[in-house]
Design a protein around this motif. Structure first.
Motif, mmCIF file in Angstrom:
data_model
loop_
_atom_site.group_PDB
_atom_site.id
_atom_site.type_symbol
_atom_site.label_atom_id
_atom_site.label_comp_id
_atom_site.label_asym_id
_atom_site.label_seq_id
_atom_site.Cartn_x
_atom_site.Cartn_y
_atom_site.Cartn_z
ATOM 1 N N CYS A 1 0.759 -1.230 -0.069
ATOM 2 C CA CYS A 1 -0.054 0.026 0.044
ATOM 3 C C CYS A 1 0.961 1.256 0.054
ATOM 4 O O CYS A 1 1.801 1.295 0.466
ATOM 5 C CB CYS A 1 -0.936 0.010 1.327
ATOM 6 N N SER A 2 0.232 2.363 -0.494
ATOM 7 C CA SER A 2 0.901 3.536 -0.615
ATOM 8 C C SER A 2 0.798 4.268 0.733
ATOM 9 O O SER A 2 -0.144 4.056 1.442
ATOM 10 C CB SER A 2 0.550 4.443 -1.763
ATOM 11 N N VAL A 3 1.942 5.122 1.093
ATOM 12 C CA VAL A 3 1.859 5.882 2.357
ATOM 13 C C VAL A 3 2.005 7.295 2.102
ATOM 14 O O VAL A 3 2.819 7.827 1.478
ATOM 15 C CB VAL A 3 2.863 5.389 3.381
ATOM 16 N N GLY A 4 0.861 8.149 2.523
ATOM 17 C CA GLY A 4 1.240 9.572 2.614
ATOM 18 C C GLY A 4 1.282 10.025 4.055
ATOM 19 O O GLY A 4 2.420 9.973 4.499
ATOM 20 N N GLY A 5 0.161 10.367 4.739
ATOM 21 C CA GLY A 5 0.172 10.559 6.255
ATOM 22 C C GLY A 5 -0.100 9.139 6.824
ATOM 23 O O GLY A 5 0.575 9.006 8.097
ATOM 24 N N SER B 1 2.817 1.843 -5.778
ATOM 25 C CA SER B 1 2.437 0.588 -5.187
ATOM 26 C C SER B 1 2.751 -0.640 -6.220
ATOM 27 O O SER B 1 3.418 -1.590 -6.004
ATOM 28 C CB SER B 1 1.305 0.480 -4.449
ATOM 29 N N LEU B 2 2.135 -0.422 -7.378
ATOM 30 C CA LEU B 2 2.109 -1.368 -8.390
ATOM 31 C C LEU B 2 3.474 -1.630 -8.777
ATOM 32 O O LEU B 2 3.881 -2.791 -8.970
ATOM 33 C CB LEU B 2 0.866 -1.204 -9.403
ATOM 34 N N GLU B 3 4.272 -0.363 -9.255
ATOM 35 C CA GLU B 3 5.468 -0.733 -9.925
ATOM 36 C C GLU B 3 6.462 -1.606 -8.747
ATOM 37 O O GLU B 3 7.151 -2.133 -9.147
ATOM 38 C CB GLU B 3 6.125 0.676 -9.863
ATOM 39 N N VAL B 4 6.332 -1.090 -7.535
ATOM 40 C CA VAL B 4 7.324 -1.821 -6.298
ATOM 41 C C VAL B 4 6.952 -3.464 -6.433
ATOM 42 O O VAL B 4 7.848 -4.067 -6.384
ATOM 43 C CB VAL B 4 7.019 -1.152 -4.881
ATOM 44 N N ALA B 5 5.692 -3.653 -6.731
ATOM 45 C CA ALA B 5 5.210 -5.009 -6.477
ATOM 46 C C ALA B 5 5.716 -5.873 -7.672
ATOM 47 O O ALA B 5 6.079 -7.067 -7.491
ATOM 48 C CB ALA B 5 3.543 -5.141 -6.538
ATOM 49 N N VAL B 6 5.850 -5.357 -8.826
ATOM 50 C CA VAL B 6 5.998 -6.165 -10.119
ATOM 51 C C VAL B 6 7.581 -5.886 -10.579
ATOM 52 O O VAL B 6 7.726 -6.654 -11.697
ATOM 53 C CB VAL B 6 5.172 -5.909 -11.221
#
Length: 366
Positions: free
Chosen positions: A194-198, A317-322
């Motif tokens: 998952c992406s993290v902002g705050g 998030s998708l790029e990190v996963a694949v």
């Protein structure tokens, strides 16, 4: 005759979870996409913001009062607040910084915002203005009204709402098997990205997993079952969680320099850092950071392979996963590993922006 209390509609939906054969082959494991971009507001924010608003409406102190919501976000949280307010028959004003793009202001107005106020150069300044002028100064008792503060990420009700997707994932994935036998109580995915902002989404995922572990044992108590890995992903220049982890304490970035502006919290919530450093039993957390160009590659993969349109804050998030990054923190990753990527969505994207990303990448954007 007893009159039952009317049921208040949830302003979010259960979203599909789909497996992508193409992305799975690329990643070397089974990739499942949790399609939060299909929420009414276009992002996962519908869950957390919607849950906070529901809690405010159910609060006995607000009974029979006219509720006016005030959201300090020009992005996806503000849009989620406006959509939820429309569904729940509330007024909603959004205060945005002057840096907010006209496209987003138009979206907020079109979705039904009571008003969109521009103030300050940053979200912090817009948020301070909102709290000082509308939350600390409440309507007079004679008006029988209340102004409710809707923060974008730092609130337990927001985390609880975001965590509702974990129950859905557990129900949507087949049960985990070991030696051909189902393992009762084990969470059916090896990792959630998952992406993290705050940290609203990240805290929700961790809370949802903790709830699952509490119901079925700690996770570590089930023989042969490993911890569920949560990958907290950011872009360089908006990597406030990685910055705090590096410093060993809650720390603020000097400025947001990433194009993924939805991740643009100068400092994560206190709970976000606590969850990253000391996750609950059965959960393991890793922080990963990519570039804006990496995020753009993820956006293009979702557009080309899945016909899905998301913003940079989601694409990372998708790029990190694949793209091979999972092996950095999951050395035992294999073709049977199940990895869920939260396609968190986002409204700050157009077909023209995607075409621009493609051109920049073709020209060597790194």
């Amino acid at each position: 005759m007893h009159q039952s209390t009317p049921v208040i509609k949830k302003p979010w939906i259960e979203t599909p979870l789909i497996e992508s054969a193409t992305l799975s082959k690329l990643a070397g494991c089974k990739i499942f996409l949790k399609l939060e971009l299909l929420q009414p507001s276009g992002s996962f924010k519908s869950r957390g913001v919607g849950n906070l608003i529901l809690s405010a409406l159910k609060n006995p102190a607000n009974k029979n009062k006219a509720v006016h919501l005030y959201s300090s976000s020009g992005g996806n949280a503000g849009l989620a607040a406006v959509h939820a307010a429309r569904d729940l028959n509330c007024a909603c004003t959004v205060v945005v910084p002057h840096s907010t793009k006209p496209m987003m202001i138009n979206k907020l107005r079109s979705a039904g915002a009571t008003d969109v106020v521009q103030h300050g150069a940053s979200w912090f300044e817009a948020d301070t203005y909102l709290r000082e002028n509308f939350i600390e100064k409440q309507p007079s008792p004679e008006e029988n009204a209340v102004n409710v503060y809707v923060p974008p990420f730092d609130h337990p009700d927001i985390w609880e709402g975001a965590g509702s997707m974990v129950d859905e994932i557990a129900a949507q994935l087949p049960a985990r098997e070991k030696g051909g036998r189902q393992v009762a109580g084990a969470f059916p995915a090896d990792a959630i990205v998952c992406s993290v902002g705050g940290g609203g989404l990240f805290n929700g995922v961790v809370a949802g997993l903790e709830k699952h572990m509490d119901e079925f044992g700690s996770g570590t108590d089930i023989p042969g079952v490993k911890k569920v890995h949560v990958l907290a992903v950011e872009t360089k220049g908006a990597d406030s969680l990685a910055h705090s982890l590096k410093n060993g304490q809650l720390s603020s970035l000097d400025a947001i320099t990433s194009l993924a502006t939805s991740l643009g919290a100068l400092c994560v919530a206190k709970k976000t850092l606590a969850n990253a450093k000391y996750p609950p039993p059965g959960v393991q957390v890793s922080s990963l950071v990519g570039s804006d160009a990496d995020a753009a590659r993820g956006v293009l993969r979702l557009a080309d392979e899945m016909r899905l349109q998301v913003e940079l804050a989601c694409g990372i998030s998708l790029e990190v996963a694949v793209a091979g990054r999972l092996k950095e923190v999951m050395p035992d990753l294999n073709s049977d590993s199940r990895v869920v990527v939260v396609v968190c969505g986002g409204s700050n994207i157009t077909a023209e922006m995607i075409a621009e990303f493609r051109q920049r990448l073709d020209e060597g954007w790194e």
